[in-house]
Design a protein around this motif. Structure first.
Motif, PDB file in Angstrom:
ATOM      1  N   UNK B 246     -17.321  40.367 -67.902  1.00  0.00           N
ATOM      2  CA  UNK B 246     -16.489  39.328 -67.265  1.00  0.00           C
ATOM      3  C   UNK B 246     -16.402  38.054 -68.107  1.00  0.00           C
ATOM      4  N   UNK B 247     -15.228  37.471 -68.119  1.00  0.00           N
ATOM      5  CA  UNK B 247     -14.980  36.287 -68.947  1.00  0.00           C
ATOM      6  C   UNK B 247     -14.909  35.035 -68.078  1.00  0.00           C
ATOM      7  N   UNK B 248     -14.923  33.886 -68.742  1.00  0.00           N
ATOM      8  CA  UNK B 248     -14.743  32.606 -68.031  1.00  0.00           C
ATOM      9  C   UNK B 248     -13.355  32.068 -68.333  1.00  0.00           C
ATOM     10  N   UNK B 249     -12.336  32.843 -67.982  1.00  0.00           N
ATOM     11  CA  UNK B 249     -10.969  32.431 -68.267  1.00  0.00           C
ATOM     12  C   UNK B 249     -10.738  32.360 -69.759  1.00  0.00           C
ATOM     13  N   UNK B 250      -9.580  31.847 -70.145  1.00  0.00           N
ATOM     14  CA  UNK B 250      -9.359  31.670 -71.581  1.00  0.00           C
ATOM     15  C   UNK B 250      -8.288  30.632 -71.872  1.00  0.00           C
ATOM     16  N   UNK B 251      -8.405  30.072 -73.050  1.00  0.00           N
ATOM     17  CA  UNK B 251      -7.322  29.284 -73.634  1.00  0.00           C
ATOM     18  C   UNK B 251      -7.002  29.948 -74.968  1.00  0.00           C
ATOM     19  N   UNK B 252      -5.764  30.357 -75.136  1.00  0.00           N
ATOM     20  CA  UNK B 252      -5.305  30.911 -76.414  1.00  0.00           C
ATOM     21  C   UNK B 252      -4.260  29.948 -76.941  1.00  0.00           C
ATOM     22  N   UNK B 253      -4.457  29.419 -78.114  1.00  0.00           N
ATOM     23  CA  UNK B 253      -3.532  28.390 -78.592  1.00  0.00           C
ATOM     24  C   UNK B 253      -3.248  28.526 -80.078  1.00  0.00           C
ATOM     25  N   UNK B 254      -2.336  27.658 -80.540  1.00  0.00           N
ATOM     26  CA  UNK B 254      -2.011  27.607 -81.958  1.00  0.00           C
ATOM     27  C   UNK B 254      -3.111  26.915 -82.767  1.00  0.00           C
TER      28      UNK B 254
END
Lengths: 270, 270
Positions: B246-254
């Protein structure tokens, strides 16, 4: 112009004209999908693409050729002379999604007669779904009759809502109330016109849209398509409205859930 | 087995295997598109025949080829005591899939002790195969991907919403997070499923995707695609995390906007 009745033959001709134009617009959308660079921000921080402008120009050209005495109300450009016949067009509904390469956007065109949409076409070029309706003659997708579902809000129903943090009406407040009290599923597919067509096809119970200024072009075609599929379309507070001028938001629904949503809008937003 | 890094030859083999499987899965998605029946899972999310069939196919293929590897998939898993785990979402975006909207994807990643080695995302409707392996760049079909260099103004950010709850609550970040982003000139989008927009961060179309959730299959494959395209992926708080649990959400960005988004999230959550 003398006041004359529109004949069935006229209606069919208008619809055929609109469908042919929709297919041409779809070609343009497919041509530019993924093309780079193809978009820029407008002053209001919304996005316009080359495809929007090319389709808008095409619509103006084609309508002027075929119906020189009719008006055109397009999202990107218009040509108006006070005719009671107005072609209301959203060249690409869901432009931001289109520019971001998400293929949910649609072309939308309606013939509005004295404020009332009487012929409507919504075309989704990426899955080749053509939604059509003539007032009094039923609604169709790819030539097959479609109709709204008969679900209530608590019947594993799904609804679409368009939202942006600074929108004119805080419809999210109402949607949240519906989600919590009825267990309805809320989603946002990114094209309010496409979502409304999905109401007509019985996929969603409702589509709620808070747009006002210049947003009649988003709903005009959906209005006749949803209603001919057995549903109901009003402004956010349950009133009928004209589609040749700014609107007061819209609710497109299967009819069954309409009054309940309107009641909440009145209680929470009025 | 001795503890050693997955080497490039092995990774290429894993990637080829994953790409073949993705194309097979895409066939199944197209086969059931618009003809599928939807059932409902215990967590009230929709399930289609295509989800089940693809999930079974993935387990079967991996068992044949890599019998010692684990499979962690959305509908059914096959966990073993292995450092290798294949993380799969058979159809990301089951709801739009069930409505006949062509915006769903297949997603498969291979983790080595939780670190993503290869990732594949397939959009069977527009025939876009996104793929990447550690250290070798990211691609859409044969085209090399590169993130954009935008800051938050004039850029498109997707904030994850779910079809099961109301859009503004499900972010868990509150309305202020969204209002603050808009204040900085960001064009916000919400989408039904986050994997495709995340791949489009890699393609430079979106500047970032922010999602609050704990499912590793929502991000494992697209994580490596974004990173190999020059971007950055962390949990919601800016930390690295493992993708076979299980993950703690995510931010995927440039990359450019990453720290600013992390700060905004922290301010919104406290």
């Amino acid at each position: 112009m003398s006041k004359k009745e529109i004949t069935n033959q006229d209606y069919q001709e208008y619809l055929d004209f609109a469908k042919a134009l929709a297919l041409e617009a779809g070609e343009i959308m497919r041509k530019y999908f993924g093309a780079d660079p193809d978009s820029r921000f407008k002053h209001d921080n919304s996005i316009v693409t080359i495809a929007d402008e090319e389709i808008n120009d095409l619509v103006i050209k084609r309508v002027k050729q075929a119906y020189p005495d009719h008006d055109i109300d397009g999202e990107e450009a218009s040509d108006q002379n006070g005719s009671k016949y107005v072609w209301a067009c959203d060249p690409i509904d869901g432009t931001a999604k289109f520019a971001a390469q998400l293929p949910v956007s649609v072309f939308s065109l309606a013939l509005v007669v004295d404020g009332r949409p009487e012929v409507g076409v919504v075309y989704a070029p990426f899955n080749d779904h053509m939604y059509t309706a003539i007032i009094g003659q039923g609604a169709f997708m790819n030539g097959k009759p479609i109709k709204v579902n008969s679900k209530k809000l608590n019947d594993r129903a799904e609804l679409n809502v368009d939202w942006w943090a600074s929108n004119e009406r805080d419809v999210i407040k109402v949607v949240r109330e519906i989600v919590y009290s009825e267990g309805t599923y809320a989603t946002s597919i990114g094209s309010t016109t496409h979502a409304s067509a999905l109401v007509a096809r019985g996929e969603f119970v409702a589509s709620i849209f808070p747009g006002t200024k210049g947003k009649n072009v988003d709903i005009a075609a959906a209005k006749v398509i949803v209603e001919e599929a057995g549903g109901k379309v009003t402004d956010l507070f349950g009133n009928d409205q004209r589609y040749d001028q700014d609107i007061n938001g819209s609710i497109c629904s299967n009819g069954v859930v309409h009054d309940e949503i309107v009641k909440l809008m009145k209680e929470m937003l009025a | 087995m001795s503890r050693q890094e997955t080497n490039i030859k092995e990774r290429q083999e894993y990637l080829d295997f994953a790409k073949t499987l993705a194309l097979e899965a895409g066939e199944i998605m197209r086969k059931y598109f618009l003809v599928t029946e939807t059932t409902w899972k215990s967590d009230d999310t929709p399930l289609t025949q295509a989800d089940t069939e693809i999930n079974s196919l993935v387990i079967q293929r991996i068992n044949q080829k890599y019998p010692e590897h684990s499979v962690l998939a959305e509908e059914e898993s096959a966990m073993k005591a292995s450092r290798y785990t294949w993380v799969c979402d058979p159809i990301d975006g089951t709801a739009p899939y069930s409505h006949g909207l062509p915006i769903s994807t297949f997603s498969l990643a291979l983790c080595d002790n939780g670190l993503v080695q290869v990732g594949v995302v397939y959009d069977p409707f527009m025939d876009r195969l996104f793929h990447a392996q550690v250290g070798s760049g990211a691609f859409c079909n044969d085209e090399k991907l590169e993130v954009n260099t935008s800051d938050l103004s004039r850029s498109v950010v997707d904030v994850g919403v779910s079809c099961t709850t109301s859009p503004l609550d499900v972010t868990g970040l509150g309305v202020n997070f969204l209002i603050e982003l808009e204040r900085r000139g960001t064009k916000l989008m919400s989408f039904w499923s986050e994997i495709l927009p995340t791949c489009l961060v890699g393609a430079g179309k979106f500047t970032a995707v922010v999602q609050n959730g704990n499912s590793p299959h929502d991000i494992a494959a697209s994580k490596i695609i974004v990173e190999e395209a020059g971007g950055r992926v962390t949990d919601l708080y800016g930390n690295d995390q493992l993708y076979d649990r299980p993950t703690k959400g995510f931010i995927a960005s440039n990359g450019v906007v990453h720290d600013e988004l992390v700060e905004l999230v922290k301010e919104s959550i406290k």
